[in-house]
Design an enzyme around this catalytic site. Structure first.
Site: not given
Ligand code: GLA
Length: 384
Positions: A35, A122, A124, A126-127, A159, A171
């Protein structure tokens, strides 16, 4: 990983103690999947797994970095930051430096080490944790005048523009701004957010399927494009929408039959998911965890059937979880095509839950699932 470990790693690599040590957490999203890049709502928490940076100022324009998780060193000049195609993981660090300079910040060279314990690839984040930790590292080292929300938006820009993936803001925002014992309810259109307290009788349990699929990033871009195409189609049918955020489930039902069926499915996921986030926040605030859990289950069905970003392994983990009486809700989390599920489990049963799901997964697919009971944690800049 603890602070002491990164300090020791810096000392081992560069022979002196670091001037600055910072960390940024990974995140798990409770609800509101796919979203964020549709200007919608999300409800992530930061988890108690971190990427750490330790480093020292240099008097030239060189960045020398030791990446602990890859056992490798990289070096680049701040005057010539290029993408590294051989070591794509290094582009998060390079991208952050490039974006900060493009935003007008004056950087100086640094010696640094970085790494941590956020599982990679995964789902979660990390990046995002690397990006946010790198931003905060420069901010502290050089006393740059950057606030938390700006750190999140610049990290996302690294990113999007440097690494080249059209992700949303969730994130990086969670990694920067989340709060201990709270979920972060974020409106991705105007970046206004509210912290929603979590109850401590319920544990957030993450099950890692161990599956990493290369198609995750290409399919992510496909979904991103389909959402844009769906907005165009809806406008063509007379709606006035800037993004899927502007469309209600009722409007979609009204014009849906005239849309391309695939675009309708994609749009239906996003539109109903936004509504689920709003309902989920309300149920959490009213203490109605049954309802909150049902919304998680519905989110999974929608991601599986309409958005088609789940996979067999994630479906098996979710089905195993939903069979447990101690589970309020379970769904895949993150971009999909592998990675993790998030489960809301009565705290006193969390260990039993972990055992049963891991055994069931092994039995059904002959695969090992790693299970983490997560603590909702502070973002890198919580309160600042
Ligand atoms: C990835 C992206 C986020 C978000 C999720 C899906 O984690 O980085 O911006 O789009 O996928 O909800």
């Amino acid at each position: 990983m603890e602070r002491q470990a990164i300090v020791e790693a810096f000392r081992a690599a560069f022979g002196s103690p670091p001037q600055v040590v910072v960390r940024a957490p990974g995140r798990v999203n409770l609800i509101g999947e796919h979203t964020d890049y549709n200007e919608g709502y999300v409800l992530p928490v930061a988890i108690d797994r971190y990427v750490w940076f330790a480093g020292t100022h240099r008097h030239d324009r060189l960045v020398r970095a030791r990446a602990l998780d890859f056992g490798a060193e990289i070096e680049f000049s701040l005057d010539d930051i290029q993408k590294d195609s051989r070591r794509p993981w290094a582009n998060y660090l390079r991208g952050v430096a490039a974006v900060l300079q493009a935003a007008g910040q004056r950087l100086a060279g640094a010696d640094l080490v970085y790494g941590g314990d956020v599982p990679r690839e995964a789902g979660l984040s990390s990046s995002a944790a690397v990006e946010v930790a790198a931003m905060v590292f420069w901010q502290r080292l050089l006393r740059l005048p950057l606030e938390a929300v700006e750190i999140a938006t610049l990290s996302r820009r690294a990113e999007n523009e440097f690494v080249g993936v059209p992700t949303g803001i969730m994130d990086q925002f969670a990694s920067a701004c989340a709060r201990r014992d709270h979920a972060l309810f974020l409106d991705c259109r105007d970046l206004r957010y509210r912290l929603v307290p979590l109850r401590d009788d319920v544990a957030i349990v993450v099950c890692n399927s161990g599956v990493k699929r290369a198609l995750a990033s290409s399919e992510y871009e496909v979904r991103w494009r389909q959402c844009r195409a769906a907005v165009e189609a809806l406008n063509h049918f007379g709606l006035r929408a800037q993004s899927l955020r502007d469309v209600t489930p009722a409007q979609l039902r009204e014009v849906g039959s005239r849309m391309d069926p695939l675009l309708l499915k994609r749009a239906r996921h996003v539109v109903t998911e936004n509504q689920r986030v709003l309902d989920a926040v309300r149920s959490l605030e009213q203490g109605d965890l049954q309802q909150f859990g049902s919304l998680l289950n519905a989110s999974h069905a929608s991601l599986r059937d309409d958005y088609e970003v789940s996979c067999r392994e994630l479906d098996v983990l979710v089905e195993l979880a939903q069979q447990q009486p101690s589970v309020l809700g379970a769904r895949m989390t993150g971009a999909g095509f592998g990675g993790c599920t998030v489960n809301l489990v009565r705290r006193e049963c969390a260990e039993e839950f972990a055992r049963v799901v891991a055994e069931g997964y092994q039995k059904a697919l002959h695969l090992q699932a790693e299970v983490y009971v997560c603590q909702a944690s502070d973002g890198a800049l919580a309160g600042g």
